[in-house]
Design an enzyme around this catalytic site. Sequence first.
Site, PDB file in Angstrom:
ATOM      1  N   THR A 160       0.851  -1.196   0.000  1.00  0.00           N
ATOM      2  CA  THR A 160       0.000   0.000   0.000  1.00  0.00           C
ATOM      3  C   THR A 160       0.883   1.241   0.000  1.00  0.00           C
ATOM      4  O   THR A 160       1.719   1.424   0.879  1.00  0.00           O
ATOM      5  CB  THR A 160      -0.906   0.036   1.248  1.00  0.00           C
ATOM      6  OG1 THR A 160      -0.093   0.014   2.421  1.00  0.00           O
ATOM      7  CG2 THR A 160      -1.885  -1.110   1.258  1.00  0.00           C
ATOM      8  N   ASN A 194       1.688   5.013   0.614  1.00  0.00           N
ATOM      9  CA  ASN A 194       1.177   5.996   1.578  1.00  0.00           C
ATOM     10  C   ASN A 194       1.312   7.420   1.082  1.00  0.00           C
ATOM     11  O   ASN A 194       2.338   7.787   0.512  1.00  0.00           O
ATOM     12  CB  ASN A 194       1.948   5.866   2.899  1.00  0.00           C
ATOM     13  CG  ASN A 194       1.643   4.566   3.610  1.00  0.00           C
ATOM     14  OD1 ASN A 194       1.746   3.491   3.018  1.00  0.00           O
ATOM     15  ND2 ASN A 194       1.253   4.652   4.864  1.00  0.00           N
ATOM     16  N   GLU A 246      -3.892   4.866   2.372  1.00  0.00           N
ATOM     17  CA  GLU A 246      -2.988   3.877   1.780  1.00  0.00           C
ATOM     18  C   GLU A 246      -3.642   3.264   0.550  1.00  0.00           C
ATOM     19  O   GLU A 246      -4.743   2.728   0.641  1.00  0.00           O
ATOM     20  CB  GLU A 246      -2.695   2.763   2.789  1.00  0.00           C
ATOM     21  CG  GLU A 246      -2.093   3.275   4.086  1.00  0.00           C
ATOM     22  CD  GLU A 246      -1.566   2.149   4.950  1.00  0.00           C
ATOM     23  OE1 GLU A 246      -1.360   1.027   4.440  1.00  0.00           O
ATOM     24  OE2 GLU A 246      -1.361   2.397   6.145  1.00  0.00           O
ATOM     25  N   ARG A 263     -16.645  -0.415   2.243  1.00  0.00           N
ATOM     26  CA  ARG A 263     -17.055  -0.902   3.572  1.00  0.00           C
ATOM     27  C   ARG A 263     -16.303  -0.145   4.659  1.00  0.00           C
ATOM     28  O   ARG A 263     -15.285   0.486   4.384  1.00  0.00           O
ATOM     29  CB  ARG A 263     -16.772  -2.410   3.700  1.00  0.00           C
ATOM     30  CG  ARG A 263     -15.284  -2.733   3.594  1.00  0.00           C
ATOM     31  CD  ARG A 263     -15.009  -4.217   3.822  1.00  0.00           C
ATOM     32  NE  ARG A 263     -13.599  -4.529   3.590  1.00  0.00           N
ATOM     33  CZ  ARG A 263     -12.659  -4.477   4.512  1.00  0.00           C
ATOM     34  NH1 ARG A 263     -12.959  -4.127   5.749  1.00  0.00           N
ATOM     35  NH2 ARG A 263     -11.403  -4.769   4.226  1.00  0.00           N
TER      36      ARG A 263
HETATM   37  P1  ADP Z   1       5.223   0.960   3.393  1.00  0.00           P
HETATM   38  O1  ADP Z   1       5.010   0.598   4.836  1.00  0.00           O
HETATM   39  O2  ADP Z   1       6.494   1.743   3.171  1.00  0.00           O
HETATM   40  O3  ADP Z   1       4.010   1.652   2.799  1.00  0.00           O
HETATM   41  P2  ADP Z   1       4.420  -1.442   1.940  1.00  0.00           P
HETATM   42  O4  ADP Z   1       4.831  -2.837   2.317  1.00  0.00           O
HETATM   43  O5  ADP Z   1       2.989  -1.064   2.175  1.00  0.00           O
HETATM   44  O6  ADP Z   1       5.433  -0.433   2.646  1.00  0.00           O
HETATM   45  O7  ADP Z   1       4.781  -1.244   0.409  1.00  0.00           O
HETATM   46  C1  ADP Z   1       4.405  -0.045  -0.223  1.00  0.00           C
HETATM   47  C2  ADP Z   1       5.317   0.338  -1.382  1.00  0.00           C
HETATM   48  O8  ADP Z   1       5.367  -0.719  -2.342  1.00  0.00           O
HETATM   49  C3  ADP Z   1       4.788   1.542  -2.129  1.00  0.00           C
HETATM   50  O9  ADP Z   1       5.208   2.760  -1.534  1.00  0.00           O
HETATM   51  C4  ADP Z   1       5.370   1.336  -3.525  1.00  0.00           C
HETATM   52  O10 ADP Z   1       6.626   1.961  -3.627  1.00  0.00           O
HETATM   53  C5  ADP Z   1       5.523  -0.174  -3.631  1.00  0.00           C
HETATM   54  N1  ADP Z   1       4.536  -0.849  -4.489  1.00  0.00           N
HETATM   55  C6  ADP Z   1       4.852  -1.805  -5.420  1.00  0.00           C
HETATM   56  N2  ADP Z   1       3.745  -2.254  -6.042  1.00  0.00           N
HETATM   57  C7  ADP Z   1       2.694  -1.589  -5.512  1.00  0.00           C
HETATM   58  C8  ADP Z   1       1.267  -1.625  -5.770  1.00  0.00           C
HETATM   59  N3  ADP Z   1       0.736  -2.456  -6.692  1.00  0.00           N
HETATM   60  N4  ADP Z   1       0.470  -0.783  -5.042  1.00  0.00           N
HETATM   61  C9  ADP Z   1       1.008   0.037  -4.107  1.00  0.00           C
HETATM   62  N5  ADP Z   1       2.339   0.112  -3.819  1.00  0.00           N
HETATM   63  C10 ADP Z   1       3.183  -0.686  -4.509  1.00  0.00           C
HETATM   64 MG    MG Z   2       2.032   0.815   2.976  1.00  0.00          MG
END
Ligand code: ADP
Ligand code: MG
Length: 174
Positions: A27, A29, A79, A104
Amino acid sequence: MKSLPYFCRGEVIRGFGRGSKELGIPTANFPDCVVEHLPADIGTGIYYGWACVGNGDVHKMVMSIGWNPYYKNTKKSMETHVIHKFKEDFYGETLSVVMVGYIRPERSYDSLEALIAAINGDIAEAKVQLERPEHVKLRSDNFFTSHSSSSSSSAASSSSSSSSSSSQTIINGH
Ligand code: ADP
Ligand code: MG
């Protein structure tokens, strides 16, 4: 919700490493300045819409608006999971989204499996809803094509209709 569809964009910042990527559901942010611009009637919960990274293609998305644990749950977080397989992370890039509909409320789950099943249900729901003609239209909104990568790092705007002039109402996020 009268503020939908709601258009906004901002830089992708690091989250709190809650392992969404490990769940297979990363997700992206938004920074606080984008979250603070959310109209009051857009509450916490799960939404669907369209999203675009930088000047890339527009994809379907699901977004969670929740309470941010980093601020002891006094501030909201936004997110976005883009329903697309990206080759690389895109931290620092501009994410543009239009929130189209509500799925939801937020809730907590007894197990990781239940959480993942719920999110996969949200993704399936988003895919179906976004095929509706009035929602497909938003995919080609000017908002996604008029964006120049040299513009400010965040901006937000809302539109009460799917008018293609939404980009004229963009206000600076700061
Ligand atoms: P964080 O805690 O830093 O948000 P996440 O595990 O939620 O880490 O991963 C988010 C990051 O993954 C995003 O900031 C983006 O750079 C990358 N990312 C890769 N593919 C996707 C996707 N399909 N949707 C959203 N983010 C993605
Ligand atoms: Mg995230």
